[in-house]
Write a protein that holds these residues in place. Structure first.
Motif, PDB file in Angstrom:
ATOM      1  N   ARG A 132      53.503  96.627  45.330  1.00 25.00           N
ATOM      2  CA  ARG A 132      54.572  95.460  45.088  1.00 25.00           C
ATOM      3  C   ARG A 132      55.590  95.365  44.061  1.00 25.00           C
ATOM      4  N   PHE A 133      54.433  96.630  42.826  1.00 29.63           N
ATOM      5  CA  PHE A 133      55.519  96.112  41.582  1.00 29.63           C
ATOM      6  C   PHE A 133      56.465  97.104  41.422  1.00 29.63           C
ATOM      7  N   LEU A 134      56.150  98.330  42.083  1.00 34.06           N
ATOM      8  CA  LEU A 134      56.563  99.660  42.200  1.00 34.06           C
ATOM      9  C   LEU A 134      58.207 100.557  42.075  1.00 34.06           C
ATOM     10  N   ARG A 135      59.180  98.680  42.773  1.00 37.64           N
ATOM     11  CA  ARG A 135      60.598  99.606  42.740  1.00 37.64           C
ATOM     12  C   ARG A 135      60.773  99.030  41.783  1.00 37.64           C
ATOM     13  N   PRO A 136      60.512  98.085  40.389  1.00 34.54           N
ATOM     14  CA  PRO A 136      61.679  97.530  39.621  1.00 34.54           C
ATOM     15  C   PRO A 136      60.552  98.555  38.582  1.00 34.54           C
ATOM     16  N   ALA A 137      59.832  98.940  38.163  1.00 28.28           N
ATOM     17  CA  ALA A 137      59.597  99.791  37.921  1.00 28.28           C
ATOM     18  C   ALA A 137      60.148 101.516  38.002  1.00 28.28           C
ATOM     19  N   LEU A 138      59.949 101.539  39.028  1.00 26.23           N
ATOM     20  CA  LEU A 138      60.793 103.557  39.448  1.00 26.23           C
ATOM     21  C   LEU A 138      62.457 102.820  39.009  1.00 26.23           C
ATOM     22  N   ASP A 139      63.141 102.097  39.387  1.00 22.61           N
ATOM     23  CA  ASP A 139      64.271 101.360  38.727  1.00 22.61           C
ATOM     24  C   ASP A 139      64.531 101.147  37.942  1.00 22.61           C
ATOM     25  N   SER A 140      63.384 101.350  36.687  1.00 19.93           N
ATOM     26  CA  SER A 140      64.188 100.999  34.930  1.00 19.93           C
ATOM     27  C   SER A 140      63.784 102.823  34.883  1.00 19.93           C
ATOM     28  N   ILE A 141      62.770 103.355  35.818  1.00 15.50           N
ATOM     29  CA  ILE A 141      63.275 104.927  34.952  1.00 15.50           C
ATOM     30  C   ILE A 141      64.457 105.227  35.082  1.00 15.50           C
ATOM     31  N   LEU A 142      65.504 104.740  36.398  1.00 15.85           N
ATOM     32  CA  LEU A 142      66.577 105.375  36.739  1.00 15.85           C
ATOM     33  C   LEU A 142      67.641 105.030  35.723  1.00 15.85           C
ATOM     34  N   VAL A 143      67.462 103.698  35.428  1.00 17.20           N
ATOM     35  CA  VAL A 143      68.574 103.067  34.358  1.00 17.20           C
ATOM     36  C   VAL A 143      67.801 103.220  33.036  1.00 17.20           C
ATOM     37  N   GLN A 144      67.336 103.971  32.227  1.00 23.36           N
ATOM     38  CA  GLN A 144      67.280 104.585  30.935  1.00 23.36           C
ATOM     39  C   GLN A 144      68.880 105.062  30.722  1.00 23.36           C
ATOM     40  N   THR A 145      69.165 104.706  29.378  1.00 23.03           N
ATOM     41  CA  THR A 145      70.177 105.080  29.760  1.00 23.03           C
ATOM     42  C   THR A 145      70.188 106.718  28.117  1.00 23.03           C
ATOM     43  N   TYR A 146      68.384 107.137  28.201  1.00 23.67           N
ATOM     44  CA  TYR A 146      68.509 109.102  27.951  1.00 23.67           C
ATOM     45  C   TYR A 146      69.012 109.227  28.722  1.00 23.67           C
ATOM     46  N   PRO A 147      69.378 110.578  28.645  1.00 22.26           N
ATOM     47  CA  PRO A 147      69.914 111.723  29.707  1.00 22.26           C
ATOM     48  C   PRO A 147      68.623 112.376  29.693  1.00 22.26           C
ATOM     49  N   ARG A 148      68.142 113.319  28.684  1.00 22.50           N
ATOM     50  CA  ARG A 148      66.361 114.169  29.163  1.00 22.50           C
ATOM     51  C   ARG A 148      65.486 113.465  29.287  1.00 22.50           C
ATOM     52  N   LEU A 149      65.058 113.220  30.697  1.00 21.59           N
ATOM     53  CA  LEU A 149      63.827 112.667  30.722  1.00 21.59           C
ATOM     54  C   LEU A 149      63.355 114.007  32.667  1.00 21.59           C
ATOM     55  N   GLU A 150      61.937 114.603  31.919  1.00 20.88           N
ATOM     56  CA  GLU A 150      60.805 114.373  33.042  1.00 20.88           C
ATOM     57  C   GLU A 150      60.362 113.854  33.708  1.00 20.88           C
ATOM     58  N   VAL A 151      60.411 114.024  35.438  1.00 20.76           N
ATOM     59  CA  VAL A 151      59.992 112.443  35.546  1.00 20.76           C
ATOM     60  C   VAL A 151      58.568 112.890  36.546  1.00 20.76           C
ATOM     61  N   ILE A 152      57.077 112.734  35.888  1.00 20.53           N
ATOM     62  CA  ILE A 152      56.365 112.745  37.025  1.00 20.53           C
ATOM     63  C   ILE A 152      55.242 111.516  37.651  1.00 20.53           C
ATOM     64  N   LEU A 153      55.602 110.753  39.133  1.00 18.53           N
ATOM     65  CA  LEU A 153      55.034 110.313  39.607  1.00 18.53           C
ATOM     66  C   LEU A 153      53.608 110.822  40.109  1.00 18.53           C
TER      67      LEU A 153
ATOM     68  N   ASP B  53      54.634  97.955  34.994  1.00 17.68           N
ATOM     69  CA  ASP B  53      55.175  97.727  34.049  1.00 17.68           C
ATOM     70  C   ASP B  53      56.570  97.608  34.216  1.00 17.68           C
ATOM     71  N   VAL B  54      57.728  97.472  33.310  1.00 15.05           N
ATOM     72  CA  VAL B  54      58.551  97.917  33.553  1.00 15.05           C
ATOM     73  C   VAL B  54      59.533  98.421  31.593  1.00 15.05           C
ATOM     74  N   LEU B  55      60.376  99.333  31.694  1.00 13.36           N
ATOM     75  CA  LEU B  55      61.340 100.277  30.588  1.00 13.36           C
ATOM     76  C   LEU B  55      62.095  99.357  30.813  1.00 13.36           C
ATOM     77  N   LEU B  56      62.802  99.098  29.587  1.00 12.87           N
ATOM     78  CA  LEU B  56      63.670  98.066  29.149  1.00 12.87           C
ATOM     79  C   LEU B  56      65.287  99.565  29.056  1.00 12.87           C
ATOM     80  N   PRO B  57      66.652  99.223  29.263  1.00 15.80           N
ATOM     81  CA  PRO B  57      67.558 100.810  29.364  1.00 15.80           C
ATOM     82  C   PRO B  57      67.207 101.240  28.247  1.00 15.80           C
ATOM     83  N   GLU B  58      66.761 101.081  27.199  1.00 15.73           N
ATOM     84  CA  GLU B  58      67.395 101.741  26.133  1.00 15.73           C
ATOM     85  C   GLU B  58      66.269 101.907  25.395  1.00 15.73           C
TER      86      GLU B  58
END
Length: 319
Positions: free
Chosen positions: A29-50, A107-112
């Protein structure tokens, strides 16, 4: 099941790679906001492991959807529940980032968040292994509840953050908001990741990391921490606390790391606090263990002795 697509995004090679380990257990029930918060990060070099720790809700379906939509993201679906420490270590061993975030997907990561924390790290000496910050607390619906740090007047934060060599402070009291931490890979490598014999990771990790690495407080709100009944933080200090046995083990490990009388005194403060909570919530056998550790530290006070007697009587009445 593993998505073996490339894990490294190299859009900006001069910036350090940051690995986000997104840990999920029944967070559908919380997963989409959490994963969307990764997508909107302004930092360009990310490795994401689910990582899904054998959820029993629809989490795996949602994780597959995001992994399919973002082929650079790795997906690890564990066949059985292994707990947060082991689940994180699976991802850590396959990760490549110079810095890592242990991201609980309620949880949710803020964009910056990531951009600003990496910028802070780049201004610090290499002896700094961990950056942490303030967090906004939100409820199950995402509504504002408060902040990790109370600010009764300008320049005053409660609990008081600590910076630099914080080993004794980490022993003495809680002041770090776990979801806000960005850690240098070298720290996790030195420690061998999380201790998989424990039921939770943060206190043990802070203790072991603080022995050889400095910590830095970033006075910004970088993360939304969700408060809900199933959250790990809501289950501590209750009858039959599932984490108390691990806390006792961590305190014993910490004792072996103490080098000065001040550090031992700081550990005694923590053990005394845990003893009071154990008696309050009728965890009597653990209370007796904690009292024994206070005796080993030669830090028993009269109230500690009274609490140990109450624990013994309580255990007899409960049997």
């Amino acid at each position: 099941m593993t998505n073996d697509a490339p894990s490294v995004l190299s859009a900006v090679p001069e910036l350090p790679l940051v690995t986000v380990v997104a840990l999920c257990y029944n967070h559908a029930r919380f997963l989409r906001p959490a994963l969307d918060s990764i997508l909107v990060q302004t930092y360009p070099r990310l490795e994401v492991i689910l990582v899904d720790d054998a959820s029993t809700d629809d989490s795996a379906t949602i994780l597959r959807e995001y992994a399919n939509a973002h082929p650079s993201w790795q997906l690890l679906l564990l066949p059985r529940n292994e707990g947060n420490c082991a689940a994180f270590n699976h991802a850590f061993r396959r990760s490549q980032g110079e810095f890592l975030i242990d991201f609980a997907t309620d949880d949710v990561l803020l964009p910056e968040r990531i951009a600003r924390q990496v910028a802070v790290f780049q201004q610090l000496p290499p002896s700094y292994g961990l950056v942490y910050s303030d967090a906004e607390h939100v409820d199950e619906q995402g509504h504002h509840v408060g902040y990790h740090y109370k600010r009764p007047r300008p320049g005053v934060l409660l609990p008081r953050p600590a910076e630099g060599w914080v080993f004794a402070e980490v022993l003495r009291r809680y002041f770090i908001s776990s979801p806000t931490v960005l850690v240098r890979r070298a720290v996790l490598a030195e420690l061998g990741g999380y201790d998989e014999t424990l039921t939770y990771e943060d206190f043990d990790f802070w203790v072991r990391a603080a022995r050889n690495w400095q910590f830095h407080f970033q006075d910004e709100k970088t993360t939304q921490k969700r408060l809900h009944p199933q959250a790990m933080s809501r289950r501590g200090y209750r009858p039959h606390d599932p984490y108390l046995a691990s806390t006792i083990r961590i305190c014993r490990k910490a004792r072996a790391l103490c080098r000065t009388p001040d550090e031992q005194d700081a550990l005694a403060v923590r053990v005394r606090w845990e003893l009071r909570q154990a008696v309050r919530w009728r965890n009597f056998s653990e209370a007796r263990e904690l009292y024994g550790l206070l005796r080993e530290l030669q830090a028993v006070r009269p109230l500690d002795w009274l609490l140990s007697q109450a624990a013994g009587i309580g255990a007899l009445l409960s049997s």
